[in-house]
Design a protein around this motif. Sequence first.
Motif, PDB file in Angstrom:
ATOM      1  N   ILE A   1      25.331 -24.386  83.117  1.00 42.17           N
ATOM      2  CA  ILE A   1      25.612 -23.306  82.381  1.00 42.17           C
ATOM      3  C   ILE A   1      24.419 -23.201  81.385  1.00 42.17           C
ATOM      4  CG2 ILE A   1      27.280 -22.261  80.761  1.00 42.17           C
ATOM      5  CD1 ILE A   1      29.394 -23.750  82.325  1.00 42.17           C
ATOM      6  N   LEU A   2      23.932 -21.897  81.123  1.00 46.47           N
ATOM      7  CA  LEU A   2      23.085 -21.788  79.995  1.00 46.47           C
ATOM      8  C   LEU A   2      23.447 -20.694  79.258  1.00 46.47           C
ATOM      9  CD1 LEU A   2      20.272 -22.370  78.491  1.00 46.47           C
ATOM     10  CD2 LEU A   2      19.343 -20.974  80.505  1.00 46.47           C
ATOM     11  N   SER A   3      24.232 -20.935  77.950  1.00 49.59           N
ATOM     12  CA  SER A   3      24.923 -19.890  77.159  1.00 49.59           C
ATOM     13  C   SER A   3      24.277 -19.398  76.211  1.00 49.59           C
ATOM     14  CB  SER A   3      26.178 -20.764  76.842  1.00 49.59           C
ATOM     15  OG  SER A   3      26.801 -19.854  75.649  1.00 49.59           O
ATOM     16  N   MET A   4      23.517 -18.341  76.191  1.00 51.38           N
ATOM     17  CA  MET A   4      22.678 -17.716  75.292  1.00 51.38           C
ATOM     18  C   MET A   4      22.858 -16.118  75.435  1.00 51.38           C
ATOM     19  SD  MET A   4      19.035 -19.219  76.376  1.00 51.38           S
ATOM     20  CE  MET A   4      18.100 -18.470  77.877  1.00 51.38           C
ATOM     21  N   GLY A   5      22.758 -15.403  74.342  1.00 47.81           N
ATOM     22  CA  GLY A   5      22.824 -13.834  74.376  1.00 47.81           C
ATOM     23  C   GLY A   5      24.095 -13.592  73.540  1.00 47.81           C
ATOM     24  N   MET A   6      24.048 -12.626  72.437  1.00 47.94           N
ATOM     25  CA  MET A   6      25.186 -12.010  71.854  1.00 47.94           C
ATOM     26  C   MET A   6      24.975 -10.653  71.707  1.00 47.94           C
ATOM     27  SD  MET A   6      25.350 -15.122  68.798  1.00 47.94           S
ATOM     28  CE  MET A   6      25.238 -13.813  67.587  1.00 47.94           C
ATOM     29  N   SER A   7      25.689  -9.778  71.083  1.00 45.05           N
ATOM     30  CA  SER A   7      25.548  -8.363  70.944  1.00 45.05           C
ATOM     31  C   SER A   7      24.267  -7.826  71.147  1.00 45.05           C
ATOM     32  CB  SER A   7      26.670  -7.645  70.155  1.00 45.05           C
ATOM     33  OG  SER A   7      28.006  -7.975  70.280  1.00 45.05           O
ATOM     34  N   GLY A   8      23.365  -8.367  70.136  1.00 45.62           N
ATOM     35  CA  GLY A   8      22.266  -7.605  69.694  1.00 45.62           C
ATOM     36  C   GLY A   8      21.136  -8.022  70.739  1.00 45.62           C
ATOM     37  N   ASP A   9      21.384  -8.872  71.500  1.00 46.23           N
ATOM     38  CA  ASP A   9      20.020  -9.785  72.255  1.00 46.23           C
ATOM     39  C   ASP A   9      20.661 -10.259  73.645  1.00 46.23           C
ATOM     40  OD1 ASP A   9      21.672 -12.226  71.831  1.00 46.23           O
ATOM     41  OD2 ASP A   9      20.277 -12.567  70.072  1.00 46.23           O
TER      42      ASP A   9
ATOM     43  N   VAL B   1      26.854 -14.980  78.739  1.00 47.37           N
ATOM     44  CA  VAL B   1      26.593 -14.471  77.432  1.00 47.37           C
ATOM     45  C   VAL B   1      27.823 -14.404  76.594  1.00 47.37           C
ATOM     46  CG1 VAL B   1      24.610 -13.038  78.297  1.00 47.37           C
ATOM     47  CG2 VAL B   1      26.868 -11.846  78.453  1.00 47.37           C
ATOM     48  N   ARG B   2      27.696 -14.228  75.443  1.00 48.83           N
ATOM     49  CA  ARG B   2      28.971 -14.469  74.373  1.00 48.83           C
ATOM     50  C   ARG B   2      28.820 -13.191  73.656  1.00 48.83           C
ATOM     51  NH1 ARG B   2      26.038 -18.675  73.358  1.00 48.83           N
ATOM     52  NH2 ARG B   2      25.359 -17.724  71.310  1.00 48.83           N
ATOM     53  N   VAL B   3      29.716 -12.030  73.858  1.00 49.74           N
ATOM     54  CA  VAL B   3      29.532 -10.721  73.208  1.00 49.74           C
ATOM     55  C   VAL B   3      30.661 -10.513  72.441  1.00 49.74           C
ATOM     56  CG1 VAL B   3      29.061  -8.322  73.721  1.00 49.74           C
ATOM     57  CG2 VAL B   3      27.861 -10.126  74.812  1.00 49.74           C
ATOM     58  N   GLY B   4      30.552  -9.998  71.140  1.00 49.67           N
ATOM     59  CA  GLY B   4      31.610  -9.787  70.429  1.00 49.67           C
ATOM     60  C   GLY B   4      31.571  -8.380  70.332  1.00 49.67           C
ATOM     61  N   GLY B   5      30.912  -8.123  68.990  1.00 45.03           N
ATOM     62  CA  GLY B   5      30.832  -6.572  68.430  1.00 45.03           C
ATOM     63  C   GLY B   5      30.717  -5.588  69.566  1.00 45.03           C
TER      64      GLY B   5
END
Length: 259
Positions: free
Chosen positions: A220-228, A240-244
């Motif tokens: 598992i390679l966990s990277m990336g949020m709403s902006g990226d 990817v961990r996406v909130g907003g």
Amino acid sequence: MPTDTQDANGTTLAQRYADVKARIAAAAHRVGRRAEDVMLVVVSKSGTVDQIRELMQLGQVDFAENRVQQLVQRAAQVDEWRMRRIELSGHAPLVRWHMIGSLQRNKVKKAIECTRLVHSVDSLRLAEEIQSAASRRETPIEVLVEVNVAGESSKAGVAPGAAKHLVAQIETMVNVRARGLMCMAPLEGGLDAARAAFERCRELYDDVRQSGAGGARFDILSMGMSGDFEAAVECGSNLVRVGGAVIGPPQVFEDPADA
Ligand SMILES: *Cc1c(COP(=O)(O)O)cnc(C)c1O
């Protein structure tokens, strides 16, 4: 349940959810990967339990919180709702919880009771605490090692040079299993800096995998949020961990005194 309520920006939760999934798929396709190879974890920290339930009914399974207190509370609320649904209709959608915030050692025991994956292990001491708190469980607690790729003093995570060693140390523990790495883009520098950090973390991840330090299930390679998150997927992220971008602007609660 309000399934089509528009927020201040004129979109609904269902629309934003579909849009984020489509953008993940498009980013994956751009680099020759399959959409289903990227897991979407919805970060619900700024959302409501109603939104979590609505997303579950739309098929979303994985949710993340960054505070143990809220994680435990929400897991219990959602469980209660699932039990009622099972009583009424015989089934309920699945849910899995991820802990993505910094974890104090005195809260480990509570946190792991309802957590499927801890993304934020950044020290041997924390891994050891999880190991002892999980000693009576049948299956090991799965964790990611958080890496401070950009070396920011404000950020949690181990130095890139220390990541492989920590993974190898965790690999010797019976009740903890290292499943991969997690990182965040630096605060400054925009998308270029984010990409550089993601590339670096991807190289580190490949290096650990090739060395065998993480065992057979280090994947598992966990990277990336709403902006990226699109840049992260293009750089090899598979979670990817996406909130907003899904949850929308913070909810405004009406004050009953004004009614
Ligand atoms: C809040 C948070 C996210 C999601 O951030 P958004 O910008 O709302 O998508 C992802 N990862 C971590 C560690 C967070 O704390």
